[in-house]
Write a protein that holds these residues in place. Structure first.
Motif, PDB file in Angstrom:
ATOM      1  N   GLY A 186       1.717  12.661 -28.502  1.00 49.76           N
ATOM      2  CA  GLY A 186       1.705  13.821 -28.627  1.00 49.76           C
ATOM      3  C   GLY A 186       0.630  14.597 -28.371  1.00 49.76           C
ATOM      4  N   HIS A 187       0.653  16.074 -27.845  1.00 49.42           N
ATOM      5  CA  HIS A 187      -0.514  16.634 -27.360  1.00 49.42           C
ATOM      6  C   HIS A 187      -1.470  16.878 -28.087  1.00 49.42           C
ATOM      7  CE1 HIS A 187       1.325  17.687 -23.506  1.00 49.42           C
ATOM      8  NE2 HIS A 187       2.379  18.149 -24.096  1.00 49.42           N
ATOM      9  N   ALA A 188      -2.603  17.068 -27.871  1.00 53.34           N
ATOM     10  CA  ALA A 188      -3.944  17.268 -28.531  1.00 53.34           C
ATOM     11  C   ALA A 188      -3.879  16.731 -29.764  1.00 53.34           C
ATOM     12  CB  ALA A 188      -3.979  18.956 -28.686  1.00 53.34           C
ATOM     13  N   ASP A 189      -3.822  15.540 -30.147  1.00 56.48           N
ATOM     14  CA  ASP A 189      -3.924  14.621 -31.051  1.00 56.48           C
ATOM     15  C   ASP A 189      -5.220  14.794 -31.703  1.00 56.48           C
ATOM     16  OD1 ASP A 189      -2.720  12.086 -32.875  1.00 56.48           O
ATOM     17  OD2 ASP A 189      -4.628  11.481 -32.274  1.00 56.48           O
ATOM     18  N   ASP A 190      -5.117  14.967 -32.946  1.00 57.43           N
ATOM     19  CA  ASP A 190      -6.425  15.207 -33.707  1.00 57.43           C
ATOM     20  C   ASP A 190      -7.360  13.907 -33.513  1.00 57.43           C
ATOM     21  OD1 ASP A 190      -5.284  17.478 -34.655  1.00 57.43           O
ATOM     22  OD2 ASP A 190      -4.804  16.846 -36.738  1.00 57.43           O
ATOM     23  N   LYS A 191      -6.985  12.855 -33.901  1.00 58.49           N
ATOM     24  CA  LYS A 191      -8.046  11.713 -33.492  1.00 58.49           C
ATOM     25  C   LYS A 191      -8.466  11.667 -32.450  1.00 58.49           C
ATOM     26  CE  LYS A 191      -6.173   8.722 -37.434  1.00 58.49           C
ATOM     27  NZ  LYS A 191      -5.469   7.402 -37.835  1.00 58.49           N
ATOM     28  N   VAL A 192      -7.617  11.803 -31.203  1.00 57.70           N
ATOM     29  CA  VAL A 192      -8.149  12.029 -29.796  1.00 57.70           C
ATOM     30  C   VAL A 192      -9.199  13.015 -29.542  1.00 57.70           C
ATOM     31  CG1 VAL A 192      -7.556  12.301 -27.487  1.00 57.70           C
ATOM     32  CG2 VAL A 192      -6.196  10.851 -28.682  1.00 57.70           C
ATOM     33  N   LEU A 193      -8.928  14.226 -30.139  1.00 56.74           N
ATOM     34  CA  LEU A 193      -9.692  15.444 -30.124  1.00 56.74           C
ATOM     35  C   LEU A 193     -11.094  15.152 -30.629  1.00 56.74           C
ATOM     36  CD1 LEU A 193      -7.286  18.275 -30.617  1.00 56.74           C
ATOM     37  CD2 LEU A 193      -8.097  17.368 -28.406  1.00 56.74           C
ATOM     38  N   ALA A 194     -11.050  14.325 -32.061  1.00 55.91           N
ATOM     39  CA  ALA A 194     -12.263  13.952 -32.804  1.00 55.91           C
ATOM     40  C   ALA A 194     -13.152  12.917 -31.853  1.00 55.91           C
ATOM     41  CB  ALA A 194     -11.932  13.306 -33.941  1.00 55.91           C
ATOM     42  N   ALA A 195     -12.398  12.041 -31.172  1.00 52.80           N
ATOM     43  CA  ALA A 195     -13.316  11.040 -30.592  1.00 52.80           C
ATOM     44  C   ALA A 195     -13.782  11.778 -29.066  1.00 52.80           C
ATOM     45  CB  ALA A 195     -12.351  10.043 -29.912  1.00 52.80           C
ATOM     46  N   LEU A 196     -13.256  12.663 -28.690  1.00 50.33           N
ATOM     47  CA  LEU A 196     -13.454  13.466 -27.555  1.00 50.33           C
ATOM     48  C   LEU A 196     -14.743  14.116 -27.711  1.00 50.33           C
ATOM     49  CD1 LEU A 196     -10.193  14.569 -25.610  1.00 50.33           C
ATOM     50  CD2 LEU A 196     -11.968  12.818 -24.843  1.00 50.33           C
ATOM     51  N   ALA A 197     -14.734  14.755 -29.022  1.00 53.35           N
ATOM     52  CA  ALA A 197     -15.777  15.737 -29.597  1.00 53.35           C
ATOM     53  C   ALA A 197     -16.984  14.976 -29.699  1.00 53.35           C
ATOM     54  CB  ALA A 197     -15.389  16.303 -30.958  1.00 53.35           C
TER      55      ALA A 197
END
Length: 474
Positions: A114-125
């Motif tokens: 899925g787009h903009a997955d919360d865990k992916v975004l958190a890891a990127l941040a």
């Protein structure tokens, strides 16, 4: 001057307020944009419109060739106005006009969870607080490399790069270096990036533009590229017979995604594996699309065929630019600095792509992931095929796990030649109809589609119902 702002970036058009467009005078700079853009989105807008997309796209044509940075985005094969995307989340996307779509492109494959997955975004941040690029080794490279090596049967060592094209360039050079041979076999309609040696009968965007090859590619770059129809073993055997001791490798998409979705016939991949072994050539699977999509170990796990070398991309970067090639240790140790075959990249293995890829693979490894992909994709394709038949249209299609395709032809489709029998005009009408219904497929008959773990049963139901309404109007 009119000013616009999007995601913290300001862009100013060079026209007076109140003008939607104006002809450029002789004093105009060639960089000036000839349209005013109002970026405000009306979230309660109900009537489908692409007014803002049209304004932005018209402006873009003064700034970028064709108004895009990748050809198929220009909607050349389906006609009409390309959409300009504002945001994505899960299985949905929103354009700059406020229209919402169920998305089956998934950034051309990477968005499998899925787009903009919360865990992916958190890891990127978290990763960004340490920096976006080092140009030096980082521990995240080791983590993702271990995950890839443990998952993909053929890979004992891996080299990260920045795109699928770059991965295929590197793997071709490596195959030639290892075998000491120059010629390579590719299949008609298989796309391995835009490097010169591969732009021969390459399907995908090349087919969309109606170009058999690309101008600017010298004959010397493709003279050692031999081609065969996909699923045609006898032609491959004949090529080896007429080029004895000269063929370094066969490279192919084990499931074609750049002529539309075309699966291998039973025994086809086995035959290629046997032929290459008998002739001292390498078998290369281009799994930029199929890697971690058909199964956690890719197409080679799904079909039980282990190639010598593999290219990867898309999913292993979680939506960030990435590519990789890998294979048997004895082959990979020819790559510099371990060996003499040179290949390098400033941003290769950058921490952001590694972090996003790690989180994506972690999610895919959870129990039930591929069963769910198979279930929702099967419901989607069967629903579309049934709706097409009920409304009197010739249609065929198939899927594996989270990858699918359908053609406006009776079929079956086993090769690019078969795919080209599709009714492209009808596909274009269908495509534009589905867009207005809020469903976003790839804007070309010659591209596969992708589902994700974020697609819900309601998404599938709405898509099939929309398809039936559009079929009735064709």
């Amino acid at each position: 001057m009119a000013s616009t702002t999007l995601v913290g970036l300001s862009w100013r058009s060079n026209v007076s307020p109140g003008l939607s467009s104006s002809p450029c005078s002789s004093q105009c700079s060639p960089r000036r944009v000839s349209s005013q853009i109002n970026m405000a989105i009306s979230v309660d807008k109900k009537k489908f419109t692409l007014q803002k997309s049209e304004e932005i796209f018209n402006a873009a044509k003064d700034l970028m060739p064709g108004g895009v940075n990748s050809p198929v985005r220009a909607f050349k094969s389906v006609g009409g106005q390309p959409i300009v995307i504002d945001s994505v989340k899960g299985s949905h996307m929103w354009d700059i006009d406020g229209n919402e779509y169920i998305d089956y492109v998934g950034s051309w494959g990477p968005a499998i969870i899925g787009h903009a997955d919360d865990k992916v975004l958190a890891a990127l941040a978290e990763t960004m607080t340490k920096g976006t690029s080092f140009g030096a080794p980082c521990v995240l490279e080791n983590v993702l490399a271990e995950m890839v090596i443990s998952a993909v049967p053929s890979i004992e060592m891996v080299r990260f790069v920045n795109s699928g094209t770059e991965a295929c360039m590197g793997v071709l050079r490596l195959a030639r270096a290892f075998t000491g041979r120059q010629k390579v076999i590719k299949f008609e309609g298989c796309y391995h990036g835009h490097a010169d040696p591969f732009l021969v009968k390459a399907g995908s965007g090349v087919a969309t533009l109606g170009l058999p090859d690309s101008p600017g590619v010298p004959k010397a770059a493709t003279i050692d590229t031999l081609t065969s129809p996909f699923n045609d073993v006898s032609t491959v055997e004949n090529l080896f017979e007429s080029n004895r001791g000269e063929i370094a490798a066969i490279i192919l998409e084990p499931v074609v995604g750049n002529s539309g979705f075309i699966a291998p016939k039973p025994g086809f991949l086995n035959a290629l594996r046997q032929i290459t072994k008998e002739n001292g050539a390498l078998l290369i699977f281009d799994e930029v699309m199929t890697g971690f999509r058909l199964a956690y170990g890719g197409a080679q796990e799904y079909f039980g065929i282990t190639p010598d070398l593999t290219t990867l991309g898309k999913i292993i970067g979680g939506g960030l630019p990435v590519g990789a090639y890998g294979g048997r240790r004895e082959i990979m140790e020819m790559v510099a600095p371990a060996g003499p075959m040179y290949q390098a990249g400033t941003l290769s293995g950058n921490p952001l792509a590694m972090a996003a890829g790690i989180q994506t693979l972690k999610r895919l490894k959870e129990p039930g992931s591929y069963q769910y992909l198979d279930e929702v994709t099967g419901e989607l394709i069967q629903g579309i095929l049934d709706a097409g038949k009920r409304t009197g249209h010739q249609l065929c299609g198939s899927y594996i796990s989270g990858m699918f395709g359908f053609f406006f032809t009776e079929g079956p489709v086993y090769s690019f030649g078969d795919a080209k029998k599709s009714d492209l005009a009808k596909f274009a009408r269908f495509y534009r109809g589905m867009l207005e219904e809020g469903v976003y497929f790839a804007p070309s008959q010659f591209e596969a589609g992708f589902s994700s773990l974020a697609h819900s049963k309601e998404d599938i139901k709405r898509t099939v119902e929309a398809a039936e309404r559009v079929f009735q109007q064709l």
